[in-house]
Design a protein around this motif. Structure first.
Motif, PDB file in Angstrom:
ATOM      1  N   ILE A 135      37.566  19.288 -57.072  1.00  0.00           N
ATOM      2  CA  ILE A 135      38.750  20.142 -56.941  1.00  0.00           C
ATOM      3  C   ILE A 135      38.410  21.573 -57.321  1.00  0.00           C
ATOM      4  O   ILE A 135      38.755  22.524 -56.621  1.00  0.00           O
ATOM      5  CB  ILE A 135      39.901  19.595 -57.815  1.00  0.00           C
ATOM      6  CG1 ILE A 135      40.450  18.305 -57.215  1.00  0.00           C
ATOM      7  CG2 ILE A 135      41.012  20.627 -57.960  1.00  0.00           C
ATOM      8  CD1 ILE A 135      41.354  17.528 -58.153  1.00  0.00           C
ATOM      9  N   ARG A 136      37.726  21.750 -58.441  1.00  0.00           N
ATOM     10  CA  ARG A 136      37.358  23.091 -58.899  1.00  0.00           C
ATOM     11  C   ARG A 136      36.419  23.781 -57.913  1.00  0.00           C
ATOM     12  O   ARG A 136      36.539  24.973 -57.646  1.00  0.00           O
ATOM     13  CB  ARG A 136      36.689  23.016 -60.267  1.00  0.00           C
ATOM     14  CG  ARG A 136      37.660  22.701 -61.367  1.00  0.00           C
ATOM     15  CD  ARG A 136      36.968  22.679 -62.697  1.00  0.00           C
ATOM     16  NE  ARG A 136      37.898  22.314 -63.741  1.00  0.00           N
ATOM     17  CZ  ARG A 136      37.570  21.700 -64.857  1.00  0.00           C
ATOM     18  NH1 ARG A 136      36.306  21.376 -65.093  1.00  0.00           N
ATOM     19  NH2 ARG A 136      38.471  21.410 -65.769  1.00  0.00           N
ATOM     20  N   LYS A 137      35.474  23.026 -57.363  1.00  0.00           N
ATOM     21  CA  LYS A 137      34.523  23.578 -56.407  1.00  0.00           C
ATOM     22  C   LYS A 137      35.228  24.013 -55.131  1.00  0.00           C
ATOM     23  O   LYS A 137      34.937  25.077 -54.568  1.00  0.00           O
ATOM     24  CB  LYS A 137      33.454  22.531 -56.089  1.00  0.00           C
ATOM     25  CG  LYS A 137      32.257  23.067 -55.366  1.00  0.00           C
ATOM     26  CD  LYS A 137      31.202  21.986 -55.228  1.00  0.00           C
ATOM     27  CE  LYS A 137      29.956  22.497 -54.570  1.00  0.00           C
ATOM     28  NZ  LYS A 137      28.958  21.444 -54.407  1.00  0.00           N
ATOM     29  N   ASN A 138      36.192  23.208 -54.655  1.00  0.00           N
ATOM     30  CA  ASN A 138      36.931  23.547 -53.442  1.00  0.00           C
ATOM     31  C   ASN A 138      37.796  24.783 -53.628  1.00  0.00           C
ATOM     32  O   ASN A 138      37.925  25.597 -52.711  1.00  0.00           O
ATOM     33  CB  ASN A 138      37.784  22.370 -52.984  1.00  0.00           C
ATOM     34  CG  ASN A 138      36.953  21.278 -52.354  1.00  0.00           C
ATOM     35  OD1 ASN A 138      35.866  21.540 -51.842  1.00  0.00           O
ATOM     36  ND2 ASN A 138      37.433  20.058 -52.397  1.00  0.00           N
ATOM     37  N   ILE A 139      38.392  24.944 -54.803  1.00  0.00           N
ATOM     38  CA  ILE A 139      39.184  26.139 -55.102  1.00  0.00           C
ATOM     39  C   ILE A 139      38.285  27.362 -55.050  1.00  0.00           C
ATOM     40  O   ILE A 139      38.639  28.398 -54.482  1.00  0.00           O
ATOM     41  CB  ILE A 139      39.888  26.009 -56.473  1.00  0.00           C
ATOM     42  CG1 ILE A 139      40.998  24.960 -56.389  1.00  0.00           C
ATOM     43  CG2 ILE A 139      40.449  27.348 -56.927  1.00  0.00           C
ATOM     44  CD1 ILE A 139      41.571  24.577 -57.733  1.00  0.00           C
ATOM     45  N   TRP A 140      37.099  27.253 -55.630  1.00  0.00           N
ATOM     46  CA  TRP A 140      36.142  28.357 -55.654  1.00  0.00           C
ATOM     47  C   TRP A 140      35.707  28.727 -54.241  1.00  0.00           C
ATOM     48  O   TRP A 140      35.623  29.899 -53.880  1.00  0.00           O
ATOM     49  CB  TRP A 140      34.941  27.948 -56.508  1.00  0.00           C
ATOM     50  CG  TRP A 140      33.921  29.007 -56.685  1.00  0.00           C
ATOM     51  CD1 TRP A 140      33.983  30.073 -57.521  1.00  0.00           C
ATOM     52  CD2 TRP A 140      32.661  29.096 -56.009  1.00  0.00           C
ATOM     53  NE1 TRP A 140      32.843  30.823 -57.418  1.00  0.00           N
ATOM     54  CE2 TRP A 140      32.006  30.245 -56.496  1.00  0.00           C
ATOM     55  CE3 TRP A 140      32.012  28.319 -55.064  1.00  0.00           C
ATOM     56  CZ2 TRP A 140      30.755  30.630 -56.053  1.00  0.00           C
ATOM     57  CZ3 TRP A 140      30.760  28.717 -54.625  1.00  0.00           C
ATOM     58  CH2 TRP A 140      30.157  29.850 -55.117  1.00  0.00           C
ATOM     59  N   LYS A 141      35.454  27.710 -53.400  1.00  0.00           N
ATOM     60  CA  LYS A 141      35.051  27.954 -52.022  1.00  0.00           C
ATOM     61  C   LYS A 141      36.182  28.579 -51.214  1.00  0.00           C
ATOM     62  O   LYS A 141      35.950  29.447 -50.373  1.00  0.00           O
ATOM     63  CB  LYS A 141      34.621  26.645 -51.347  1.00  0.00           C
ATOM     64  CG  LYS A 141      33.259  26.164 -51.757  1.00  0.00           C
ATOM     65  CD  LYS A 141      32.933  24.897 -50.996  1.00  0.00           C
ATOM     66  CE  LYS A 141      31.569  24.372 -51.356  1.00  0.00           C
ATOM     67  NZ  LYS A 141      31.265  23.134 -50.626  1.00  0.00           N
ATOM     68  N   ARG A 142      37.415  28.133 -51.462  1.00  0.00           N
ATOM     69  CA  ARG A 142      38.571  28.644 -50.730  1.00  0.00           C
ATOM     70  C   ARG A 142      38.773  30.141 -50.984  1.00  0.00           C
ATOM     71  O   ARG A 142      39.122  30.888 -50.084  1.00  0.00           O
ATOM     72  CB  ARG A 142      39.822  27.872 -51.131  1.00  0.00           C
ATOM     73  CG  ARG A 142      40.891  27.885 -50.071  1.00  0.00           C
ATOM     74  CD  ARG A 142      42.085  27.028 -50.434  1.00  0.00           C
ATOM     75  NE  ARG A 142      41.710  25.668 -50.715  1.00  0.00           N
ATOM     76  CZ  ARG A 142      42.195  24.939 -51.736  1.00  0.00           C
ATOM     77  NH1 ARG A 142      43.066  25.450 -52.568  1.00  0.00           N
ATOM     78  NH2 ARG A 142      41.811  23.696 -51.930  1.00  0.00           N
TER      79      ARG A 142
END
Length: 61
Positions: free
Chosen positions: A15-22
């Motif tokens: 979840i944290r990684k996807n937020i960062w990528k977004r």
């Protein structure tokens, strides 16, 4: 040195990684949109001076 007591779950890490990528995706999208509007001359919020005189090309042989 501080050490975490429990391991972070894989789903929380994802979840944290996807937020960062977004965040990166939206920044790139805005930059591309701005460059597109500047290149077409439709930009109303960004001033870009243009040169109208032509410069001669120099060929190096």
């Amino acid at each position: 040195m501080a050490v975490p007591k429990k391991r972070t779950s894989i789903s929380k890490k994802r979840i944290r990684k996807n937020i960062w990528k977004r965040k990166g995706y939206w920044a790139a999208l805005k930059a591309f949109s701005l460059s597109k509007s500047i290149s077409t001359g439709n930009s109303k919020s960004f001033f870009c001076p243009t040169k109208k005189n032509k410069q001669s090309k120099v060929e190096i042989t």
